[in-house]
Scaffold this motif. Structure first.
Motif, mmCIF file in Angstrom:
data_model
loop_
_atom_site.group_PDB
_atom_site.id
_atom_site.type_symbol
_atom_site.label_atom_id
_atom_site.label_comp_id
_atom_site.label_asym_id
_atom_site.label_seq_id
_atom_site.Cartn_x
_atom_site.Cartn_y
_atom_site.Cartn_z
ATOM 1 N N ASP A 1 -10.551 47.471 1.628
ATOM 2 C CA ASP A 1 -9.785 48.141 2.683
ATOM 3 C C ASP A 1 -9.607 47.158 3.840
ATOM 4 N N ILE B 1 -16.119 49.761 3.144
ATOM 5 C CA ILE B 1 -15.358 50.081 1.934
ATOM 6 C C ILE B 1 -14.659 48.820 1.422
ATOM 7 N N GLY C 1 -18.455 54.861 6.481
ATOM 8 C CA GLY C 1 -17.308 54.334 5.744
ATOM 9 C C GLY C 1 -16.822 53.014 6.320
#
Length: 223
Positions: A62, A59, A56
């Motif tokens: 973000d 992303i 992750g």
């Protein structure tokens, strides 16, 4: 200066599958942003030490995740985590377990980590966890022989969220069921909505959307 011990997993796959996994970066970075904004220090600790696996990390949109991951000090710590054997738990004011599926395969059953967390809690420390992170609270047994969670209300990643994520048949165990069977009370809201449960010095969040709020609650508890 307040200091937070953050336990991260050494397990780099989703259960026994070959799918890359580890700690879910946004659950670490969003809580860490709150910890750093409060002027606190932190250490990243894993069972074996060394480089800890993250996923992750890419992303889109973000900015918090991007900012923390781009920080040289963070990269140095995530690539050189301290081993549990080197930790003096009395040096910390709180312990935080970020989520990710990896910890279901190591921190969720590790006695050495559980003993440190029990010692910390019984010494007046704060325990916080988000998403799958509360799995790290399952093995904690207090000096009276009782499970920490037996008297605590908690939340954590739900069955519905596992279904949405397509992981129900890949995980070592279902966290919701384990928490519901172990804790005094397990609570949840609609999938992917923010939920933080505070019970004395135990703070838990349901899912990735709750990471920021868990970090804020931890900071507030130490203020």
């Amino acid at each position: 200066m307040k200091k937070v011990l953050i336990f991260v997993t050494n397990h780099a796959t989703l259960g026994e599958t070959g799918e890359p996994n580890g700690t879910f970066a946004p659950e670490l970075t969003h809580a860490l942003k709150e910890i750093l904004n409060a002027g606190f220090d932190y250490d990243l600790v894993s069972i074996n030490g060394g480089k800890a696996p993250l996923y992750g990390t890419d992303i889109e949109g973000d900015e918090v995740n991007r900012e923390i991951l781009a920080d040289d000090a963070f990269q140095n710590r995530i690539n050189n985590t301290l081993p549990v054997s080197a930790v003096r738990v009395e040096d910390y004011d709180a312990i935080f377990y970020p989520g990710g599926f990896g910890l279901l395969s190591d921190l969720a059953t590790n006695d050495a980590v559980a003993r440190l967390s029990a010692q910390h809690y019984e010494g007046g420390g704060v325990l916080a966890a988000v998403c799958h992170g509360p799995a790290g609270l399952l093995p904690i047994t207090l000096s009276n022989g009782e499970k920490l969670l037996a008297s605590k209300a908690v939340t954590g990643f739900t069955r519905e969220e596992e279904v949405d994520y397509g992981t129900l048949d890949k995980i070592p165990f279902l966290l919701e069921e384990a928490l519901a069977r172990t804790a005094r009370r397990y609570s949840k809201v609609q999938p992917w909505q923010e939920l933080v449960v505070e019970d004395d010095r135990v703070i838990t969040g349901q899912n990735p959307a709750s990471a920021h709020a868990v970090g804020a609650a931890l900071v507030q508890r130490l203020a």
